[in-house]
Design an enzyme around this catalytic site. Sequence first.
Site, mmCIF file in Angstrom:
data_model
loop_
_atom_site.group_PDB
_atom_site.id
_atom_site.type_symbol
_atom_site.label_atom_id
_atom_site.label_comp_id
_atom_site.label_asym_id
_atom_site.label_seq_id
_atom_site.Cartn_x
_atom_site.Cartn_y
_atom_site.Cartn_z
ATOM 1 N N PHE A 74 0.033 84.331 -56.502
ATOM 2 C CA PHE A 74 -1.244 83.797 -56.959
ATOM 3 C C PHE A 74 -1.022 82.742 -58.050
ATOM 4 O O PHE A 74 -0.310 82.980 -59.017
ATOM 5 C CB PHE A 74 -2.125 84.929 -57.494
ATOM 6 N N GLN A 75 -1.623 81.608 -57.868
ATOM 7 C CA GLN A 75 -1.520 80.481 -58.801
ATOM 8 C C GLN A 75 -0.078 80.050 -59.056
ATOM 9 O O GLN A 75 0.260 79.595 -60.139
ATOM 10 C CB GLN A 75 -2.228 80.790 -60.122
ATOM 11 N N GLU A 85 -7.189 70.493 -68.459
ATOM 12 C CA GLU A 85 -5.801 70.315 -68.889
ATOM 13 C C GLU A 85 -5.410 68.842 -69.002
ATOM 14 O O GLU A 85 -4.522 68.486 -69.778
ATOM 15 C CB GLU A 85 -4.838 71.039 -67.947
ATOM 16 N N LYS A 96 5.811 84.438 -66.677
ATOM 17 C CA LYS A 96 5.049 85.444 -67.423
ATOM 18 C C LYS A 96 5.962 86.513 -68.032
ATOM 19 O O LYS A 96 5.820 86.875 -69.202
ATOM 20 C CB LYS A 96 4.035 86.091 -66.485
ATOM 21 N N MET A 125 -13.556 45.902 -64.275
ATOM 22 C CA MET A 125 -12.298 45.257 -63.913
ATOM 23 C C MET A 125 -12.204 45.079 -62.393
ATOM 24 O O MET A 125 -11.735 44.054 -61.900
ATOM 25 C CB MET A 125 -11.128 46.103 -64.431
HETATM 26 C C1 LIG Z 1 -5.712 46.938 -66.893
HETATM 27 C C2 LIG Z 1 -4.382 46.668 -67.537
HETATM 28 C C3 LIG Z 1 -4.042 45.379 -67.872
HETATM 29 C C4 LIG Z 1 -2.849 45.117 -68.535
HETATM 30 N N1 LIG Z 1 -2.601 43.840 -68.944
HETATM 31 C C5 LIG Z 1 -1.541 43.616 -69.754
HETATM 32 C C6 LIG Z 1 -1.349 42.342 -70.355
HETATM 33 O O1 LIG Z 1 -2.110 41.416 -70.170
HETATM 34 N N2 LIG Z 1 -0.290 42.187 -71.175
HETATM 35 C C7 LIG Z 1 0.584 43.210 -71.440
HETATM 36 O O2 LIG Z 1 1.502 43.016 -72.228
HETATM 37 N N3 LIG Z 1 0.434 44.391 -70.862
HETATM 38 C C8 LIG Z 1 -0.614 44.635 -70.043
HETATM 39 N N4 LIG Z 1 -0.774 45.877 -69.508
HETATM 40 C C9 LIG Z 1 0.210 46.914 -69.819
HETATM 41 C C10 LIG Z 1 1.431 46.832 -68.927
HETATM 42 O O3 LIG Z 1 1.120 47.451 -67.705
HETATM 43 C C11 LIG Z 1 2.637 47.559 -69.574
HETATM 44 O O4 LIG Z 1 2.286 48.867 -69.913
HETATM 45 C C12 LIG Z 1 3.110 46.882 -70.835
HETATM 46 O O5 LIG Z 1 3.225 45.493 -70.661
HETATM 47 C C13 LIG Z 1 4.463 47.448 -71.234
HETATM 48 O O6 LIG Z 1 4.695 47.189 -72.577
HETATM 49 P P1 LIG Z 1 6.156 47.103 -73.177
HETATM 50 O O7 LIG Z 1 6.973 46.110 -72.448
HETATM 51 O O8 LIG Z 1 5.979 46.944 -74.618
HETATM 52 O O9 LIG Z 1 6.846 48.467 -72.803
HETATM 53 P P2 LIG Z 1 6.628 49.984 -73.188
HETATM 54 O O10 LIG Z 1 6.083 50.678 -72.016
HETATM 55 O O11 LIG Z 1 5.978 50.168 -74.490
HETATM 56 O O12 LIG Z 1 8.168 50.404 -73.257
HETATM 57 C C14 LIG Z 1 8.893 50.308 -74.409
HETATM 58 C C15 LIG Z 1 10.278 49.740 -74.173
HETATM 59 O O13 LIG Z 1 10.965 49.874 -75.407
HETATM 60 C C16 LIG Z 1 12.112 50.675 -75.247
HETATM 61 N N5 LIG Z 1 12.262 51.507 -76.432
HETATM 62 C C17 LIG Z 1 11.685 52.696 -76.714
HETATM 63 N N6 LIG Z 1 12.078 53.142 -77.910
HETATM 64 C C18 LIG Z 1 12.913 52.219 -78.408
HETATM 65 C C19 LIG Z 1 13.653 52.114 -79.613
HETATM 66 N N7 LIG Z 1 13.596 53.049 -80.565
HETATM 67 N N8 LIG Z 1 14.427 51.036 -79.787
HETATM 68 C C20 LIG Z 1 14.513 50.069 -78.828
HETATM 69 N N9 LIG Z 1 13.829 50.120 -77.668
HETATM 70 C C21 LIG Z 1 13.033 51.182 -77.469
HETATM 71 C C22 LIG Z 1 11.917 51.457 -73.995
HETATM 72 O O14 LIG Z 1 13.162 51.801 -73.429
HETATM 73 C C23 LIG Z 1 11.090 50.493 -73.141
HETATM 74 O O15 LIG Z 1 11.922 49.613 -72.441
HETATM 75 C C24 LIG Z 1 -1.948 46.158 -68.814
HETATM 76 C C25 LIG Z 1 -2.276 47.450 -68.429
HETATM 77 C C26 LIG Z 1 -3.487 47.713 -67.826
HETATM 78 C C27 LIG Z 1 -3.821 49.127 -67.478
HETATM 79 C C1 LIG Z 2 -7.709 57.169 -62.718
HETATM 80 C C2 LIG Z 2 -7.900 55.762 -62.296
HETATM 81 N N1 LIG Z 2 -8.561 55.503 -61.148
HETATM 82 C C3 LIG Z 2 -8.764 54.209 -60.765
HETATM 83 C C4 LIG Z 2 -8.279 53.169 -61.510
HETATM 84 C C5 LIG Z 2 -8.489 51.727 -61.064
HETATM 85 N N2 LIG Z 2 -9.327 51.014 -62.043
HETATM 86 C C6 LIG Z 2 -8.807 50.221 -62.994
HETATM 87 S S1 LIG Z 2 -9.960 49.582 -64.033
HETATM 88 C C7 LIG Z 2 -11.195 50.358 -63.195
HETATM 89 C C8 LIG Z 2 -12.609 50.208 -63.646
HETATM 90 C C9 LIG Z 2 -12.866 50.764 -64.995
HETATM 91 O O1 LIG Z 2 -14.242 50.779 -65.252
HETATM 92 P P1 LIG Z 2 -14.797 51.008 -66.687
HETATM 93 O O2 LIG Z 2 -14.179 52.190 -67.292
HETATM 94 O O3 LIG Z 2 -16.292 51.002 -66.642
HETATM 95 O O4 LIG Z 2 -14.260 49.767 -67.489
HETATM 96 P P2 LIG Z 2 -14.713 48.221 -67.408
HETATM 97 O O5 LIG Z 2 -13.664 47.529 -66.608
HETATM 98 O O6 LIG Z 2 -16.050 48.162 -66.780
HETATM 99 O O7 LIG Z 2 -14.703 47.776 -68.816
HETATM 100 C C10 LIG Z 2 -10.686 51.089 -62.118
HETATM 101 C C11 LIG Z 2 -11.518 51.850 -61.156
HETATM 102 C C12 LIG Z 2 -7.569 53.514 -62.685
HETATM 103 N N3 LIG Z 2 -7.025 52.582 -63.461
HETATM 104 N N4 LIG Z 2 -7.416 54.806 -63.059
#
Ligand SMILES: Cc1cc2nc3c(=O)[nH]c(=O)nc-3n(C[C@H](O)[C@H](O)[C@H](O)COP(=O)(O)OP(=O)(O)OC[C@H]3O[C@@H](n4cnc5c(N)ncnc54)[C@H](O)[C@@H]3O)c2cc1C
Ligand SMILES: Cc1ncc(C[n+]2csc(CCOP(=O)(O)OP(=O)(O)O)c2C)c(N)n1
Lengths: 172, 592
Positions: B112-113, B50, B162, B479
């Site tokens: 159940f479930q 799912e 259901k 990472m």
């Molecule tokens: C490993 C990892 C590393 C990351 N590193 C970075 C990084 O280096 N840089 C980075 O930027 N992010 C990074 N992120 C992502 C970060 O965590 C956030 O998800 C991201 O920065 C949010 O983007 P955003 O501000 O565009 O918001 P979003 O989550 O896209 O939110 C959208 C915003 O727009 C508003 N909105 C929605 N619809 C409308 C509309 N029609 N009109 C006006 N407003 C609207 C919402 O209310 C909200 O405030 C990383 C994520 C991960 C997993």
């Molecule tokens: C469900 C989940 N568990 C743990 C993490 C923490 N986490 C962030 S990046 C990462 C490693 C990802 O490894 P991989 O997919 O091989 O990507 P790589 O960084 O090696 O490119 C982990 C464990 C996460 N983001 N999501």
Amino acid sequence: MEHIISVTVENKFGVLSRVAGLFSGRGFNIESLSVAPTLDPSMSQMTIVTSGDDRIVEQIVKQLNKLIDVIKVVDLNESEFVSRETALIKVHTKSEDRAEALRIADIFRANVIDSTPSTYTIEVTGDPKKIEAIINLLQPLGIKELIRTGRVAIAREAIRPAVSQPKKVARE
Amino acid sequence: MKLTGSEILIECLKREGVKTIFALPGGVVLKIFDMLHQQTDIEVVLTRHEQGAGHMAEGYAKATGKAGVCLVTSGPGMTNVITALADAYMDSVPLVCFSGQVSTSLIGNDAFQEADNIGLSRPCTKYNFLVKDVNDLATTIKEAFYIATTGRPGPVLVDIPKDVSMAKAEFTYPSSVAIRGYNPTYEGNKWQIKQAAEAIMKAKKPILYVGGGVVFSGASKELLELAEMTQIPVDMTLMGLGAFPGEHTQSMGMMGMHGTYCANMAVHYSDLVIAVGARFDDRVTGKVSEFCPYAKVIHIDIDPTSIRKNINVDIPIVGDCKSVLRELNQILKATVNGDQRELRKPWWDQIREWQQAHPLAYQQEPEGAIKPQHVVKRLYELTKDRDPIISTDVGQHQMWTAQYFKLAKPNRWLTSGGLGTMGFGFPAAMGAQAAFRNRLVLCVAGDGSVQMNMQEMATAVVSKLPVKVIILNNRFHGMVRQWQDLFYEGRYASSYLDTTPDFVKLAEAYGAVGLRANKVTDLDAVLKEAIATDKPVVVDVPTYPYENCYPMIPAGGCNHEMILEDPPELKRRMAGAPSTGSNEDKDTILTA
Ligand SMILES: Cc1cc2nc3c(=O)[nH]c(=O)nc-3n(C[C@H](O)[C@H](O)[C@H](O)COP(=O)(O)OP(=O)(O)OC[C@H]3O[C@@H](n4cnc5c(N)ncnc54)[C@H](O)[C@@H]3O)c2cc1C
Ligand SMILES: Cc1ncc(C[n+]2csc(CCOP(=O)(O)OP(=O)(O)O)c2C)c(N)n1
Ligand SMILES: [Mg+2]
């Protein structure tokens, strides 16, 4: 700072948990919360006493407004308001204390709503200071049980208009 | 005519224009599946888990801009889809999830479930409904789609017991929705927009900070017009990528933790930050108190809670990006005079200097181990003419893809930003492919992440969703390893994944095509073969395991203080490390 927020919500199953979940999930304080249906039985009125700096209270009001079951949010601190709370206080009363208990109740315009040979149950309504004061006076007699409703509040009829963030009715 | 709840559900889906749903059956939803089986308007993609169904619905939604739909059973079906709901909630993805529930008479009896689906999903949905009466079903579904797709989009759950799916009611689909507590603001306040225009005219060093909201709003055209008219550089968040053409001369690329040097310097030293549909996430702001310290901030967002949540805003504008930008452009068109290019020259000189000082860079030795960035770059160059949709998992490979795969248009970029859900990429790509059967859909995956939803390879094969999964296989939770190398003295606690499984054989076992690029010189040919294949393909690319992703702003650091390469002590430590990370290097890695 303490804020009293008045929230009009749908009178539906699960709404209270949405509001409570919002506060716990985002780490906002709830000092007290009271809820009951309004004149229109499809809506309920909540009075939430909370606290936080301006940024936090702004978020609380916005987040409440964002809940779909919330119809209107008013931060009562933005205008004049009156608030009341009711307490039910069960005091131990040895025979020599009974008169004193009645005297205290009288001073606070409180009512005795239940009485047994060894207890009085006193009902008092007022602002929090008044409630605190009567509790302090009754404490030496021995308080057996204390129940407070939490505050309800209402804006004073506006000398200047109350600042509220009402939601409009959906267009489509 | 009276219809059963199940038939009503299907009729409602048709009226909402739903063509595909992602689903997995179970006891309490059998009636619904039985009815779905007897019609042909809606395709049911049977997933193997799912969570996969949820992410596929997300991919479908992100690529089409319409609500994605999934259907799961009660209890474990529901708990399995929670991760996808939470992901959609964080990233504002419009989703309608139908869950089965035990019969109304059994609710609360630990049947159940049984699970409290409403309670479980409350904190990770925009709204949720328990339908207790079949007569409410059609209205509820109409409201669910309305809530999911309007305002700030998000996931909505409809829990159907259901007996409700079996009971009959007269079917009428409401033509409109009125929810008195829900009325998102689309038009921005005119006075505020005027203030914004004035601030833009006055600014010397303005920057556009563009987020996912621009994509949801479909405001790319308006954004391009604004940027070009005013000659303002454009920073994008991870979620905003594609909102502005990545190859445009005014694009600074991604900002934030792994954003470009230039994007971060520009926002740090700017005097006016124009945030459009972005939410000042901590991955972008770094240390909040020192985010854009010299700037006035304009914030355009449809969700009032986004404004002033994390940082103070000077000109807040609540409204839809498209409508607000349109008005803003109109005012500016009348006021902009003189050559903006000339006016902005000092700012652009500074920006070009930053760009040249530290462009994105990596070193690919012709005979050496394959560098992950090189794979993304080649993939980009080989596919850009085909206007592909691309998804990622979570980790280093995600950041490199964000950096090197330039997106020309919105709705091509599927990534998990807010929740950072490993396992998102592959099913999300499949969801997009289900919406666009003839497009090229790519997934850049990590060897760790991809295993979290690998089972969906069966779905891809059986449901003929020919996505191309390129695994940047560094044998690590890369990472995590990077953080361990930078902040935990290189102790690789639970980050080494070893060399199993053999992804090529695994793909073949599922009936998909498995390919591997062992050498840099093989890479292009293998990628081309994958792209030309009309089946699901897994391309395993063993990459240099110790490559780190830069620039990097350490969590809580300031945006102008980026780490740009391995610090000296790390370089020293790595001097003796094996260079290829091949099988034989295993022992060395673990004792490194
Ligand atoms: C490993 C990892 C590393 C990351 N590193 C970075 C990084 O280096 N840089 C980075 O930027 N992010 C990074 N992120 C992502 C970060 O965590 C956030 O998800 C991201 O920065 C949010 O983007 P955003 O501000 O565009 O918001 P979003 O989550 O896209 O939110 C959208 C915003 O727009 C508003 N909105 C929605 N619809 C409308 C509309 N029609 N009109 C006006 N407003 C609207 C919402 O209310 C909200 O405030 C990383 C994520 C991960 C997993
Ligand atoms: C469900 C989940 N568990 C743990 C993490 C923490 N986490 C962030 S990046 C990462 C490693 C990802 O490894 P991989 O997919 O091989 O990507 P790589 O960084 O090696 O490119 C982990 C464990 C996460 N983001 N999501
Ligand atoms: Mg990896």
